[in-house]
Write an enzyme that holds these catalytic residues in place. Structure first.
Site, PDB file in Angstrom:
ATOM      1  N   CYS A 191       0.847  -1.196   0.000  1.00 19.97           N
ATOM      2  CA  CYS A 191       0.000   0.000   0.000  1.00 19.97           C
ATOM      3  C   CYS A 191       0.881   1.244   0.000  1.00 19.97           C
ATOM      4  CB  CYS A 191      -0.906   0.013   1.233  1.00 19.97           C
ATOM      5  SG  CYS A 191      -2.070   1.407   1.268  1.00 19.97           S
TER       6      CYS A 191
ATOM      7  N   CYS B 148       0.069   4.815   6.106  1.00 17.59           N
ATOM      8  CA  CYS B 148      -0.562   5.069   7.404  1.00 17.59           C
ATOM      9  C   CYS B 148       0.340   4.489   8.486  1.00 17.59           C
ATOM     10  CB  CYS B 148      -1.951   4.439   7.454  1.00 17.59           C
ATOM     11  SG  CYS B 148      -3.105   5.137   6.243  1.00 17.59           S
TER      12      CYS B 148
ATOM     13  N   GLU C 253      -4.930   0.337  -0.875  1.00 15.28           N
ATOM     14  CA  GLU C 253      -5.937   1.399  -0.906  1.00 15.28           C
ATOM     15  C   GLU C 253      -6.834   1.138  -2.114  1.00 15.28           C
ATOM     16  OE1 GLU C 253      -8.502   3.945  -1.203  1.00 15.28           O
ATOM     17  OE2 GLU C 253      -7.277   4.459   0.546  1.00 15.28           O
TER      18      GLU C 253
ATOM     19  N   SER D 248     -13.395   0.258   1.274  1.00 18.44           N
ATOM     20  CA  SER D 248     -12.819   1.188   2.252  1.00 18.44           C
ATOM     21  C   SER D 248     -11.784   2.087   1.590  1.00 18.44           C
ATOM     22  CB  SER D 248     -12.170   0.392   3.388  1.00 18.44           C
ATOM     23  OG  SER D 248     -11.646   1.245   4.373  1.00 18.44           O
TER      24      SER D 248
ATOM     25  N   SER E 219     -11.739   5.589   6.388  1.00 16.83           N
ATOM     26  CA  SER E 219     -10.867   5.536   7.552  1.00 16.83           C
ATOM     27  C   SER E 219     -10.523   6.960   7.973  1.00 16.83           C
ATOM     28  CB  SER E 219      -9.590   4.759   7.217  1.00 16.83           C
ATOM     29  OG  SER E 219      -9.879   3.391   7.027  1.00 16.83           O
TER      30      SER E 219
ATOM     31  N   ASN F  11      -9.927   8.248  11.660  1.00 14.48           N
ATOM     32  CA  ASN F  11      -8.835   7.973  12.597  1.00 14.48           C
ATOM     33  C   ASN F  11      -8.212   9.187  13.282  1.00 14.48           C
ATOM     34  OD1 ASN F  11      -9.096   5.236  11.864  1.00 14.48           O
ATOM     35  ND2 ASN F  11      -7.704   5.535  10.146  1.00 14.48           N
TER      36      ASN F  11
ATOM     37  N   CYS G 286      -7.087  -6.260  11.703  1.00 13.02           N
ATOM     38  CA  CYS G 286      -6.996  -4.940  11.097  1.00 13.02           C
ATOM     39  C   CYS G 286      -5.586  -4.384  11.176  1.00 13.02           C
ATOM     40  CB  CYS G 286      -7.954  -4.010  11.826  1.00 13.02           C
ATOM     41  SG  CYS G 286      -7.676  -2.264  11.556  1.00 13.02           S
TER      42      CYS G 286
END
Length: 459
Positions: free
Chosen positions: A207, A211, A258, A289, A311, A313, A431
Site C-alpha cells: 500500500c 498510514c 488502498e 474502504s 478511515s 482515525n 486490522c
C-alpha cells in the site's frame, strides 16, 4: 489499508454449519494449517514470514527505511500506478483471464470464437455459481466438447495460486496467495455463528498510503491487483471454506492496499461479484474502504451502489497529517465536505467511518466531542476499532474502559456508533496486520512533540 473488523465471537467446535463440500473444492481440515497440494493449485514454497503473537504481548519495533521512488514520495504517498486495462491476460501463452471479464465482456468474447451467448452463461455459472467455482476446463461438466477445447486453448481459469491457509484461535482464516509474478497477497475470512461470514479482499500488493499504524503500509506499493486477482479471492474463499463456515455472505475491501487508488479494477471486480447469475453478492454486502482519495471517492459514489467505509482515525489535521499522510493532500475538511455533497444524491445511503483508537493520540474526551461535531450532517455510522500492534509500530491500543467512555460520548451526541473488537490477531490476520514488509520499508514519520511522551510509554 488495514482491515476494520467486527465484534469478537467465541467459536466453539461444531458450532458452525457443516455443508456438503462443493464438488470442485474438497479439502480436509489438516490442509488448512500447511501448504496445500491439489491438482488445480500450483505448488509454492512453504516459507512464510514469522507471525506475530497476540496484540497483548509486547512487540519490538522494526527499523524502517525510505523506499526509492516511485513507490513512496516525500510525503509518503506513492505516485506509482500499475494494473491493467481491459480483461487482462496470463503470461502462459497470453491466454485471456476469464475472471478478469465482466459478464458482457465474456459473452462478447465467447461469440467472437463462434459460440452462442447461452454458452457464455453456462460458463459463467460454472465459474461463479452452482457450487462449482471451476479452476480448469475439466470442471466444466455439461458444456459442449468443442467449446471446452476452445477454452483450454485460449483461456486461463486461475489468476492466483494457493500458498497456505492459517487458522486463528477464534476461527478466522488467513489465506496466502502467490501471484503469477511471485508476489504474495493475503485474504482473510471471518466466520460467524450467525448467518454473516465475511471475506476481506486485498486490492493491491502492499500500500502506498503509509498510514503509520498499519503493517501493510510498511511495504510501500508493489503493484495493483487486476480485477481477476481481486475476484478470485472471493471465489477461493467460497471454494475453500463454504463447507467449514457456511456461505460467504459479505465482502469487504479492507485487506492489503488502498482500493480507490486501484478504482478501475475494484469497480470491475465489484461488478463481477454482484452479477445475479454468479457470486450474487448484494451491493449492501460489499464494502469498499478508503483512506480518503477525494477524486476517486466522488467517482465511486457516482458509479457504485456498494457501501463505502472511510478511515478517518483523527479529529484534527495535525494528527491526521502524521498518522495518515494522505491528509496532507485531501484534508479532513475537504474529505467531509465531499461526502456531504455527494451523499445528497444517494437515497438511504450511510457512509461508515472507521476510527482506530490509538492510546494518547486520538482517544481523548476532546477527540470524541470533535468527532461528533465533524460528522454532523453526514448520514453515517461510526466503528470504533481497537489498534492491533505489530513489529514496526510504536502505537498502543486504547484501553477497553476508555473505548467505552469514548463510545458513550458519541452516542450521547446522537451518533450511531459501535465498538468492534479484533479478529484473528494471534495470527496477524486482524486490522492493519496484513503483509510482509521485508527489509526495505516505508518511512516512519516524525512524531509531533506533544505526542512523544504518549509514544514512549511502554505497552
Amino acid at each position: 489499508m488495514g482491515r476494520m473488523w467486527m465484534r469478537r465471537i467465541l467459536l466453539r467446535q461444531n458450532s458452525l454449519p457443516r455443508l456438503k463440500p462443493p464438488m470442485a473444492c474438497l479439502l480436509t481440515p489438516a490442509t488448512l494449517q500447511k501448504p496445500i497440494s491439489s491438482p488445480f493449485l500450483k505448488p509454492s514454497p512453504p516459507t512464510l514470514a514469522p507471525l506475530a503473537s497476540s496484540h497483548r504481548r509486547s512487540l519490538s519495533t522494526a527499523t524502517a527505511f525510505s523506499l526509492p521512488d516511485p513507490l513512496v514520495s516525500l510525503d509518503g504517498i506513492s505516485s506509482h500506478f500499475g494494473g491493467d486495462d481491459g480483461v487482462g491476460t496470463s503470461n502462459k501463452g497470453l491466454k485471456v483471464l476469464l475472471k478478469g471479464m465482466t459478464y458482457d465482456e465474456l459473452e462478447k468474447w465467447v461469440q467472437s470464437h463462434g459460440y452462442r451467448p447461452g454458452q457464455a452463461l453456462m460458463l459463467w455459472k460454472r465459474l461463479y455459481g452452482n457450487g462449482i467455482w471451476a479452476h480448469h476446463s475439466d470442471q466444466l461438466e455439461g458444456l459442449n466438447k468443442d467449446f471446452k477445447k476452445m477454452l483450454s486453448e485460449n483461456a486461463e481459469f486461475k489468476a492466483l495460486s494457493l500458498k497456505q491457509v492459517i487458522t486463528a484461535a477464534d476461527g478466522t482464516r488467513k489465506i496466502l496467495f502467490t501471484l503469477e509474478d511471485g508476489l504474495v497477497i493475503e485474504t482473510v475470512v471471518i466466520p460467524s455463528d450467525s448467518s454473516r461470514n465475511t471475506v476481506c479482499v486485498s486490492s493491491q500488493v502492499g500500500c502506498a498510503m503509509n498510514c503509520q499504524f498499519c503493517y501493510t503500509g510498511r511495504m510501500g506499493l508493489r503493484r495493483h491487483l487486476t480485477a481477476a486477482e481481486i475476484v478470485e479471492q472471493a471465489v477461493f474463499a467460497r471454494c475453500l471454506l463454504t463447507s467449514e463456515v457456511g456461505d460467504i455472505t459479505n465482502v469487504v475491501f479492507m485487506g492489503m492496499g488502498e482500493p480507490l487508488q486501484n478504482i478501475d479494477n475494484v469497480l470491475k471486480a465489484t461488478d463481477i461479484m454482484l452479477h445475479d447469475q454468479g457470486l450474487h453478492f448484494s451491493p449492501r454486502k460489499i464494502t469498499v474502504s478508503t483512506s480518503g482519495l477525494v477524486p476517486q471517492l466522488r467517482r465511486f459514489l457516482k458509479e457504485s451502489n456498494c457501501a463505502l467505509a472511510v478511515s478517518l482515525n483523527a479529529t484534527t489535521d495535525e494528527v491526521r497529517n502524521w498518522i495518515m499522510p494522505i491528509n496532507r493532500k485531501y484534508n479532513i475538511g475537504l474529505l467531509l465536505q465531499t461526502l456531504r455533497e455527494e451523499l445528497r444524491f444517494k437515497n438511504n445511503y450511510k457512509v461508515l467511518f472507521e476510527y482506530v483508537m490509538l492510546a494518547g493520540v486520538n482517544d481523548s474526551i476532546e477527540d470524541a466531542r470533535r468527532l461528533a461535531d465533524l460528522v454532523q450532517g453526514i448520514p453515517c455510522k461510526i466503528n470504533l476499532l481497537s489498534f492491533n500492534p505489530h513489529g514496526g509500530s510504536q502505537f498502543r491500543p486504547t484501553s477497553d474502559e476508555k473505548m467505552i467512555e469514548f463510545r458513550n460520548l458519541l452516542a450521547e451526541a446522537g451518533c450511531v456508533v459501535f465498538l468492534r473488537s479484533s479478529r484473528g490477531d494471534d495470527q496477524m490476520a486482524a486490522c492493519g496486520q496484513l503483509g510482509n514488509p521485508g527489509a526495505i520499508q516505508a518511512p516512519l514519520l516524525r512524531v509531533p512533540e506533544q505526542f512523544k511522551m504518549a509514544m514512549e510509554v511502554s505497552v
